[in-house]
Design a protein around this motif. Structure first.
Motif, PDB file in Angstrom:
ATOM      1  N   ASP A 118      16.198  -2.423  -4.937  1.00 35.56           N
ATOM      2  CA  ASP A 118      17.158  -3.368  -4.369  1.00 35.56           C
ATOM      3  C   ASP A 118      16.472  -4.286  -3.363  1.00 35.56           C
ATOM      4  O   ASP A 118      15.696  -3.824  -2.520  1.00 35.56           O
ATOM      5  N   GLU A 119      16.792  -5.599  -3.423  1.00 36.11           N
ATOM      6  CA  GLU A 119      16.253  -6.616  -2.504  1.00 36.11           C
ATOM      7  C   GLU A 119      14.724  -6.552  -2.451  1.00 36.11           C
ATOM      8  O   GLU A 119      14.100  -6.481  -1.387  1.00 36.11           O
ATOM      9  N   ILE A 120      14.121  -6.646  -3.603  1.00 36.78           N
ATOM     10  CA  ILE A 120      12.680  -6.475  -3.766  1.00 36.78           C
ATOM     11  C   ILE A 120      11.873  -7.566  -3.069  1.00 36.78           C
ATOM     12  O   ILE A 120      10.711  -7.372  -2.708  1.00 36.78           O
ATOM     13  N   GLN A 121      12.493  -8.740  -2.842  1.00 37.63           N
ATOM     14  CA  GLN A 121      11.733  -9.869  -2.297  1.00 37.63           C
ATOM     15  C   GLN A 121      11.243  -9.633  -0.873  1.00 37.63           C
ATOM     16  O   GLN A 121      10.421 -10.393  -0.370  1.00 37.63           O
ATOM     17  N   ASN A 122      11.728  -8.573  -0.230  1.00 35.07           N
ATOM     18  CA  ASN A 122      11.312  -8.301   1.153  1.00 35.07           C
ATOM     19  C   ASN A 122       9.886  -7.766   1.258  1.00 35.07           C
ATOM     20  O   ASN A 122       9.341  -7.695   2.358  1.00 35.07           O
ATOM     21  N   ILE A 123       9.279  -7.378   0.139  1.00 39.00           N
ATOM     22  CA  ILE A 123       7.926  -6.823   0.157  1.00 39.00           C
ATOM     23  C   ILE A 123       6.961  -7.774  -0.537  1.00 39.00           C
ATOM     24  O   ILE A 123       7.174  -8.160  -1.691  1.00 39.00           O
ATOM     25  N   LYS A 124       5.900  -8.156   0.154  1.00 35.62           N
ATOM     26  CA  LYS A 124       4.886  -9.024  -0.438  1.00 35.62           C
ATOM     27  C   LYS A 124       4.151  -8.291  -1.557  1.00 35.62           C
ATOM     28  O   LYS A 124       3.872  -7.106  -1.460  1.00 35.62           O
ATOM     29  N   HIS A 125       3.862  -9.020  -2.614  1.00 33.90           N
ATOM     30  CA  HIS A 125       3.094  -8.518  -3.757  1.00 33.90           C
ATOM     31  C   HIS A 125       3.809  -7.397  -4.509  1.00 33.90           C
ATOM     32  O   HIS A 125       3.170  -6.591  -5.184  1.00 33.90           O
ATOM     33  N   TRP A 126       5.127  -7.354  -4.384  1.00 34.49           N
ATOM     34  CA  TRP A 126       5.903  -6.334  -5.089  1.00 34.49           C
ATOM     35  C   TRP A 126       5.689  -6.384  -6.585  1.00 34.49           C
ATOM     36  O   TRP A 126       5.774  -5.363  -7.282  1.00 34.49           O
ATOM     37  N   GLU A 185       7.175 -15.706  -8.759  1.00 37.98           N
ATOM     38  CA  GLU A 185       6.367 -14.507  -8.963  1.00 37.98           C
ATOM     39  C   GLU A 185       6.555 -13.943 -10.355  1.00 37.98           C
ATOM     40  O   GLU A 185       5.619 -13.422 -10.962  1.00 37.98           O
ATOM     41  N   LEU A 186       7.764 -14.046 -10.882  1.00 40.63           N
ATOM     42  CA  LEU A 186       8.006 -13.534 -12.222  1.00 40.63           C
ATOM     43  C   LEU A 186       7.242 -14.345 -13.254  1.00 40.63           C
ATOM     44  O   LEU A 186       6.630 -13.793 -14.163  1.00 40.63           O
ATOM     45  N   SER A 187       7.278 -15.658 -13.120  1.00 40.63           N
ATOM     46  CA  SER A 187       6.602 -16.499 -14.104  1.00 40.63           C
ATOM     47  C   SER A 187       5.097 -16.329 -14.045  1.00 40.63           C
ATOM     48  O   SER A 187       4.403 -16.433 -15.061  1.00 40.63           O
ATOM     49  N   THR A 188       4.579 -16.021 -12.853  1.00 42.03           N
ATOM     50  CA  THR A 188       3.133 -15.871 -12.699  1.00 42.03           C
ATOM     51  C   THR A 188       2.642 -14.508 -13.166  1.00 42.03           C
ATOM     52  O   THR A 188       1.638 -14.397 -13.870  1.00 42.03           O
ATOM     53  N   HIS A 189       3.332 -13.455 -12.770  1.00 46.08           N
ATOM     54  CA  HIS A 189       2.824 -12.099 -12.978  1.00 46.08           C
ATOM     55  C   HIS A 189       3.556 -11.302 -14.048  1.00 46.08           C
ATOM     56  O   HIS A 189       3.024 -10.306 -14.538  1.00 46.08           O
ATOM     57  N   LEU A 190       4.782 -11.732 -14.397  1.00 47.24           N
ATOM     58  CA  LEU A 190       5.567 -10.923 -15.331  1.00 47.24           C
ATOM     59  C   LEU A 190       6.014 -11.742 -16.535  1.00 47.24           C
ATOM     60  O   LEU A 190       7.073 -11.501 -17.109  1.00 47.24           O
ATOM     61  N   THR A 191       5.194 -12.697 -16.930  1.00 49.00           N
ATOM     62  CA  THR A 191       5.543 -13.576 -18.040  1.00 49.00           C
ATOM     63  C   THR A 191       5.851 -12.767 -19.292  1.00 49.00           C
ATOM     64  O   THR A 191       5.059 -11.924 -19.714  1.00 49.00           O
ATOM     65  N   GLU A 215       0.807  -1.215   0.000  1.00 48.05           N
ATOM     66  CA  GLU A 215       0.000   0.000   0.000  1.00 48.05           C
ATOM     67  C   GLU A 215       0.845   1.273   0.000  1.00 48.05           C
ATOM     68  O   GLU A 215       0.350   2.357  -0.335  1.00 48.05           O
ATOM     69  N   ASP A 216       2.112   1.161   0.385  1.00 48.67           N
ATOM     70  CA  ASP A 216       2.975   2.336   0.468  1.00 48.67           C
ATOM     71  C   ASP A 216       3.660   2.685  -0.853  1.00 48.67           C
ATOM     72  O   ASP A 216       4.347   3.705  -0.951  1.00 48.67           O
ATOM     73  N   PHE A 217       3.484   1.859  -1.859  1.00 51.58           N
ATOM     74  CA  PHE A 217       4.143   2.135  -3.132  1.00 51.58           C
ATOM     75  C   PHE A 217       3.644   3.437  -3.770  1.00 51.58           C
ATOM     76  O   PHE A 217       4.417   4.143  -4.424  1.00 51.58           O
ATOM     77  N   ASP A 218       2.373   3.753  -3.606  1.00 49.15           N
ATOM     78  CA  ASP A 218       1.857   5.012  -4.161  1.00 49.15           C
ATOM     79  C   ASP A 218       2.555   6.215  -3.534  1.00 49.15           C
ATOM     80  O   ASP A 218       2.938   7.168  -4.229  1.00 49.15           O
TER      81      ASP A 218
END
Length: 415
Positions: free
Chosen positions: A101-109, A136-142, A80-83
């Motif tokens: 950097d180190e994007i995996q620390n945030i859910k649903h990034w 996550e990449l294969s699912t959402h960023l194919t 929710e803080d991305f906006d």
């Protein structure tokens, strides 16, 4: 998350990132990634230089946005803080380049990254967990991403770090002598950049502990934590050797073989180890056979595992594996009546067979040659290689050419 705190973190990080040193140039052709319209994903073990590579990438742009999610002040940061993050970025400057950097620390990034990509932002992200990112990449960023898998320094990068001009190395005895010394140091100490700068043994131990606890035990809620740590230590101690899931389950008192398989998978996902499959024409059999274990860095291994007197040859073999891994080719081991350390496949074709041994002696000569020849005959190869510490010769056997090559020449792709 409090917006004022977020803005302060963003500004602090940007200034720190902007003024940091660019480090040693990595052997990566960045031009194709800079031109690509895809999201560029940089993965690899913690502290191998992903952030420094981001810094090098940033220097190709007049302006960019940056955030490192591995910051304790961002512990309450959520999707929710991305906006708010975008508003803070735009308040500071205008840009169409985003470095995360180190994007995996945030859910649903991945939802945020996909939205930015749809808005024509050029995006570079880093992460230290292979499965998390790949899933996550294969699912959402194919079809929207390209991957750079970064390892600690290669030998060539290590020499660059040591300011050694290897193109001059064969011209004088002094140059060659120094190259041999640097080769021994690299095989012993590995290539973690900050360890090479500060030579702090505790630094490597902290990396190992952080990965085990933060990335694995905590993230995957592993209850058998003591046995899990023993498993990791066993793999690091017995690197370059075959492992049997069944034997590990019995010897380390795990509840099931499935647990052992899953736990080894977790350790591999953090890039601490790699499992090497036995070559077979049947993919099903490849999955069934024992795997050989290799580790991401010799220096890290030497700090956290038990040492034995015969480790020198294993360290050389692991260095050869990591070099092959860096080439991006498919690698297997060969085993029938004899064994060959590496089979290399490129474009669905086996291109070479390689043995790695510290030194060829009367005691191991026939074994190393026989294993290599068996693989070459089975795979119809005319040439094979034996990588040693500092021996060089050409051997003719059964109408096959076997080239014995010093490891420093082979690591530098010398003819």
């Amino acid at each position: 998350m409090n917006r004022n705190l977020l803005e302060r973190v963003v500004n602090d990080q940007f200034e720190s990132f902007r003024t940091r040193k660019s480090g040693i140039k990595r052997n990566i052709d960045l031009s194709k990634y800079l031109k690509s319209k895809q999201i560029i994903v940089i993965t690899g073990v913690r502290r191998c230089g992903k952030s420094t590579l981001l810094k090098q990438i940033s220097e190709f742009y007049k302006s960019f946005y940056y955030l490192n999610l591995d910051d304790e002040r961002l512990i309450r940061f959520s999707v929710e803080d991305f906006d708010d993050l975008v508003l803070i970025w735009k308040k500071k400057q205008k840009s169409k380049v985003v470095l995360l950097d180190e994007i995996q620390n945030i859910k649903h990034w991945e939802r945020f990254v996909r939205r930015l990509h749809d808005e024509n932002y050029k995006i570079f992200i880093t992460g230290s967990n292979a499965k998390l990112l790949s899933g996550e990449l294969s699912t959402h960023l194919t079809g929207r991403h390209s991957r750079i898998e970064l390892l600690p320094f290669s030998f060539e990068e290590y020499l660059r770090f040591r300011k050694y001009n290897y193109t001059e190395s064969y011209k004088t005895t002094d140059n060659l002598s120094r190259l041999l010394k640097l080769t021994d140091e690299y095989i012993e100490n590995g290539g973690f950049p900050e360890f090479l700068i500060y030579n702090d043994d505790e630094y490597l131990k902290r990396i190992y502990e952080d990965i085990l606890y933060r990335d694995l035990i905590t993230r995957f809620k592993i209850r058998e934590s003591k046995s899990f740590r023993e498993l990791a230590n066993y793999l690091f101690t017995n690197f370059t050797s075959e492992v049997s899931y069944n034997a590990l389950q019995r010897n380390l008192n795990f509840k099931s073989v499935v647990s052992v398989k899953n736990y080894i998978g977790y350790i591999q996902e953090s890039y601490l180890i790699y499992q090497l499959f036995k070559y077979d024409f049947s993919l099903k059999k490849q999955l069934i056979y024992n795997k050989k274990i290799y580790v991401v860095d010799n220096g890290l291994r030497n700090q956290v595992a038990f040492r034995f007197s015969n480790d020198s040859g294993k360290l050389l073999e692991n260095a050869v594996f990591l070099h092959l891994k860096n080439t991006g080719k498919e690698i297997y081991y060969f085993k029938n009546k004899k064994e060959c350390d590496f089979i290399v496949k490129e474009k669905n074709k086996i291109i070479t067979a390689i043995q790695a041994t510290d030194v060829l002696t009367d005691a191991n000569y026939e074994r190393e040659i026989a294993g290599l020849l068996e693989a070459m005959n089975a795979l119809n190869l005319k040439k094979g290689f034996i990588i040693t510490r500092n021996q060089e010769e050409r051997i003719k056997k059964e109408a096959k050419d076997i080239f014995v090559i010093p490891v420093y020449k082979w690591l530098l792709n010398a003819d």
